[in-house]
Design a protein around this motif. Structure first.
Motif, PDB file in Angstrom:
ATOM      1  N   MET A 237       0.843  -1.202  -0.084  1.00  0.00           N
ATOM      2  CA  MET A 237       0.083  -0.042   0.057  1.00  0.00           C
ATOM      3  C   MET A 237       0.841   1.089  -0.102  1.00  0.00           C
ATOM      4  O   MET A 237       1.861   1.318   0.651  1.00  0.00           O
ATOM      5  N   TYR A 238       0.405   2.221  -0.740  1.00  0.00           N
ATOM      6  CA  TYR A 238       1.250   3.526  -0.337  1.00  0.00           C
ATOM      7  C   TYR A 238       0.128   4.753  -1.120  1.00  0.00           C
ATOM      8  O   TYR A 238      -0.600   4.500  -1.795  1.00  0.00           O
ATOM      9  N   LEU A 239       0.747   5.967  -0.817  1.00  0.00           N
ATOM     10  CA  LEU A 239       0.205   7.146  -1.346  1.00  0.00           C
ATOM     11  C   LEU A 239       0.756   7.715  -2.563  1.00  0.00           C
ATOM     12  O   LEU A 239       1.855   7.451  -2.678  1.00  0.00           O
ATOM     13  N   LEU A 240       0.125   8.384  -3.307  1.00  0.00           N
ATOM     14  CA  LEU A 240       0.623   9.035  -4.551  1.00  0.00           C
ATOM     15  C   LEU A 240      -0.227  10.676  -4.697  1.00  0.00           C
ATOM     16  O   LEU A 240      -1.272  10.778  -4.349  1.00  0.00           O
ATOM     17  N   ASP A 241       0.475  11.594  -4.663  1.00  0.00           N
ATOM     18  CA  ASP A 241       0.235  12.927  -4.922  1.00  0.00           C
ATOM     19  C   ASP A 241       0.163  13.617  -6.242  1.00  0.00           C
ATOM     20  O   ASP A 241       1.269  13.208  -6.871  1.00  0.00           O
ATOM     21  N   GLY A 242      -0.771  14.442  -6.583  1.00  0.00           N
ATOM     22  CA  GLY A 242      -0.661  15.140  -7.770  1.00  0.00           C
ATOM     23  C   GLY A 242      -0.705  14.247  -9.099  1.00  0.00           C
ATOM     24  O   GLY A 242       0.019  14.588  -9.944  1.00  0.00           O
ATOM     25  N   VAL A 243      -1.474  12.962  -9.135  1.00  0.00           N
ATOM     26  CA  VAL A 243      -1.541  12.011 -10.211  1.00  0.00           C
ATOM     27  C   VAL A 243      -2.826  12.450 -10.924  1.00  0.00           C
ATOM     28  O   VAL A 243      -3.841  12.478 -10.309  1.00  0.00           O
ATOM     29  N   GLU A 244      -2.614  12.565 -12.317  1.00  0.00           N
ATOM     30  CA  GLU A 244      -4.057  12.668 -12.849  1.00  0.00           C
ATOM     31  C   GLU A 244      -4.629  11.441 -13.143  1.00  0.00           C
ATOM     32  O   GLU A 244      -4.056  10.202 -12.993  1.00  0.00           O
ATOM     33  N   GLU A 245      -6.051  11.524 -13.395  1.00  0.00           N
ATOM     34  CA  GLU A 245      -6.844  10.055 -13.379  1.00  0.00           C
ATOM     35  C   GLU A 245      -6.225   9.158 -14.492  1.00  0.00           C
ATOM     36  O   GLU A 245      -6.350   8.012 -14.306  1.00  0.00           O
ATOM     37  N   ALA A 246      -6.061   9.756 -15.633  1.00  0.00           N
ATOM     38  CA  ALA A 246      -5.504   8.790 -16.606  1.00  0.00           C
ATOM     39  C   ALA A 246      -4.375   8.027 -16.284  1.00  0.00           C
ATOM     40  O   ALA A 246      -4.275   6.699 -16.572  1.00  0.00           O
ATOM     41  N   VAL A 291       4.406   7.085 -12.161  1.00  0.00           N
ATOM     42  CA  VAL A 291       3.409   7.810 -12.249  1.00  0.00           C
ATOM     43  C   VAL A 291       3.619   9.099 -11.229  1.00  0.00           C
ATOM     44  O   VAL A 291       2.759   9.909 -11.649  1.00  0.00           O
ATOM     45  N   GLY A 292       4.236   8.725 -10.141  1.00  0.00           N
ATOM     46  CA  GLY A 292       4.438   9.809  -9.254  1.00  0.00           C
ATOM     47  C   GLY A 292       5.467   9.511  -8.102  1.00  0.00           C
ATOM     48  O   GLY A 292       6.282   8.616  -8.453  1.00  0.00           O
ATOM     49  N   GLY A 293       5.236  10.148  -6.994  1.00  0.00           N
ATOM     50  CA  GLY A 293       6.353   9.824  -5.785  1.00  0.00           C
ATOM     51  C   GLY A 293       5.495   9.160  -5.013  1.00  0.00           C
ATOM     52  O   GLY A 293       4.914   9.792  -4.142  1.00  0.00           O
ATOM     53  N   PRO A 294       5.535   7.688  -4.805  1.00  0.00           N
ATOM     54  CA  PRO A 294       5.158   7.236  -3.768  1.00  0.00           C
ATOM     55  C   PRO A 294       5.522   7.512  -2.207  1.00  0.00           C
ATOM     56  O   PRO A 294       6.836   7.822  -2.009  1.00  0.00           O
ATOM     57  N   ARG A 295       4.696   7.671  -1.311  1.00  0.00           N
ATOM     58  CA  ARG A 295       4.909   7.716  -0.021  1.00  0.00           C
ATOM     59  C   ARG A 295       4.228   7.070   0.941  1.00  0.00           C
ATOM     60  O   ARG A 295       3.094   6.263   0.491  1.00  0.00           O
ATOM     61  N   ARG A 296       4.466   6.716   2.497  1.00  0.00           N
ATOM     62  CA  ARG A 296       3.968   6.100   3.300  1.00  0.00           C
ATOM     63  C   ARG A 296       3.616   4.715   2.704  1.00  0.00           C
ATOM     64  O   ARG A 296       2.456   4.040   2.689  1.00  0.00           O
TER      65      ARG A 296
END
Length: 540
Positions: A237-246, A291-296
């Motif tokens: 599991m992780y979070l992604l910030d600022g990612v578009e839906e596509a 697609v982004g910078g995973p965190r947590r």
């Protein structure tokens, strides 16, 4: 209750955490779909706690209305989601929040719209929704709410429909029927809706059965399998910030090729929670990096979980009270109460009371505010303790004599719920009086008073004014006058709590007055040492 405002939303969040905590073990035990070693109750509880904590930490302007409060809950649930059930709950709250954004309060029709929005979002969170799960129960509740009506009618209809849908889940999933249980996630939905109905009806949620063991501290590298095939050994599991839906859709497709139990859900503003069961942990994380910078990032292997240390709670029950006055503090300590000493001129913070609550090491804590201005403080501290895993109940008592009455009937051998009821009834049955010195000119219910006058109060209202200065004779006359007015309505036992500046002969004068006017009434006197009042009276 005709409408849910921001305060009611917060009470629902706290009640939901308490109710899930009480039912966690039972929900975990019935988690047989698709694998019978699940942790649905624990995951729902963890997600609900994260939502409540986010609401408590949100800026006051953002949670000033019902829509903002639910939005804060949804954001916290998304970032703190645990397992598939937690992800679904976060999406349910997101849909709920979207339907009430900007609304100061929720009436019946708006609650129905919110439940429909929540059910729709939760359904879209799953690639292939399976009949007989928590989504089915949420849909049934939303469909029933569509009939409209008052706030209570809508809430009650949603609970009835959810309970019926839950009872039917074994007919929809063969594995449930074979085990003789209902769906665990669906049971969690019912618990949360029942907590909502309890808030609407202004009563406590059903907390039976009580937890029989302390919460387990799970090994962070081990997880229970809540869903999916046992072919996959890890949960990522992780979070992604600022990612578009596509981009999120592309990520979902990649993860489906790596494992199962895939969910990639967002808050509509670029924040996404990612969940997958797989064997190639590195590939699952790399897909997020693309697609982004995973965190947590959280990785856990599926195995039989084992405790990693001692139990969190060292005893079952405790009573806590904030106290003004050394004499009263010593009196309560002698009765086994954990006290927060409140010094002269100091207003305690919720965090100071929270430290005392958590410091008891008790699974269940009863808080006795003992003062009208400390009620809100106690509620705030209790909510934060509940968010941390304790079962905390605040007994309404606006006077230290009401706290003493509650302690007098406290019996730790009773069930916690029954004991709280007994303490609440004892506090409510105790009338309260005070003798204090006016600090400024004012208008009272019986006329004007000047600074230095001695005021007599009964149940919070001024009933007599003795012109100052506040000498021993003036204070004594006021004390006898307040006692006489309170006893006029009946009563058998007078409790007197003497303040630090009470006249030396006040106890003797009060006893003489009662012997002459009401010889049938008993008198118990304590030296409380409080500085804000010369005398506090209780009448039972």
């Amino acid at each position: 209750m005709e409408a849910l405002d921001a305060g009611a939303v917060r009470r629902w969040a706290a009640a939901g955490v308490r109710a899930l905590d009480a039912h966690r073990a039972d929900i975990d035990r019935i988690n047989v779909y698709p694998v019978a070693d699940g942790d649905t109750g624990s995951n729902l509880l963890g997600t609900a706690r994260a939502a409540l904590e986010a609401l408590l930490r949100a800026p006051s302007a953002e949670r000033a209305d019902a829509g903002g409060a639910v939005g804060a809950l949804a954001a916290g649930a998304l970032t703190g989601a645990r397992g598939n059930s937690g992800v679904i709950l976060s999406q349910f709250l997101r849909g709920f929040a979207e339907a009430v954004r900007g609304r100061p309060a929720l009436d019946g029709p708006l609650l129905g719209a919110a439940l429909r929005g929540g059910a729709e979002r939760a359904t879209r969170a799953m690639a292939e929704p399976v009949p007989g799960t928590m989504i089915t129960v949420a849909r049934a509740a939303a469909d029933a709410a569509a009939a409209g009506g008052s706030l209570r009618e809508v809430a009650a209809a949603s609970v009835r429909a959810a309970v019926t849908a839950l009872e039917h889940t074994p007919r929809q999933l063969r594995v449930l029927a074979d085990a003789g249980v209902v769906d665990a996630g669906g049971r969690g939905v019912v618990v949360l809706l029942e907590a909502l109905l309890a808030v609407v009806e202004e009563r406590e949620p059903d907390l039976r059965p009580e937890p029989t063991t302390a919460p387990r501290r799970a090994n962070p590298h081990v997880a229970d399998r809540e869903a999916g095939s046992d072919l996959f050994a890890y949960e990522v599991m992780y979070l992604l910030d600022g990612v578009e839906e596509a981009a999120a859709t592309r990520l979902r497709d990649v993860l489906v090729g790596l494992g199962d139990s895939v969910s990639v859900v967002g808050d509509g503003a670029g924040l996404w929670t990612v969940h997958v069961h797989c064997n190639d942990v590195g590939a699952a994380i790399e897909a997020g990096v693309e697609v982004g910078g995973p965190r947590r990032i959280r990785v856990a292997r599926f195995a039989d979980a084992a405790p990693d240390g001692g139990e969190r709670f060292t005893r079952g029950r405790a009573v806590v009270a904030p106290v003004r006055g050394d004499g009263l503090a010593e009196l309560l300590i002698a009765e086994g109460v954990s006290v927060l000493r409140v010094d002269d001129g100091h207003e305690p913070t919720p965090y100071e009371l929270l430290q005392v609550i958590t410091g008891t090491g008790a699974a269940h804590v009863t808080v006795l505010p003992g003062h009208a201005v400390l009620m809100e403080l106690a509620d705030e501290a209790a909510i934060r303790a509940v968010a941390g895993g304790q079962d905390v109940v605040v007994v309404p008592c606006a006077s230290p004599v009401q706290a003493l009455a509650a302690i007098a009937v406290h019996d730790p051998r009773r069930r916690a719920g029954d004991d709280v009821v007994a303490m609440t009834e004892a506090a409510a049955a105790t009338r309260r009086g005070e003798v204090r010195v006016a600090v400024e000119d004012a208008i009272t219910w019986i006329g004007p008073c000047r600074a230095g006058d001695v005021l007599g109060l009964a149940d919070g209202e001024v009933v007599l004014v003795e012109p100052g200065p506040p000498g021993p004779g003036t204070v004594t006359r006021a004390a006898c006058g307040v006692a006489a007015r309170m006893l006029a309505a009946g009563g058998e036992l007078v409790t007197a709590l003497l303040g630090r500046d009470a006249p030396d002969d006040l106890e003797e004068a009060l006893a003489a007055h009662l012997r002459a006017e009401r010889p049938d009434a008993g008198l118990v006197v304590y030296r409380g040492g409080q500085t804000d009042t010369a005398l506090v009276l209780g009448l039972e």
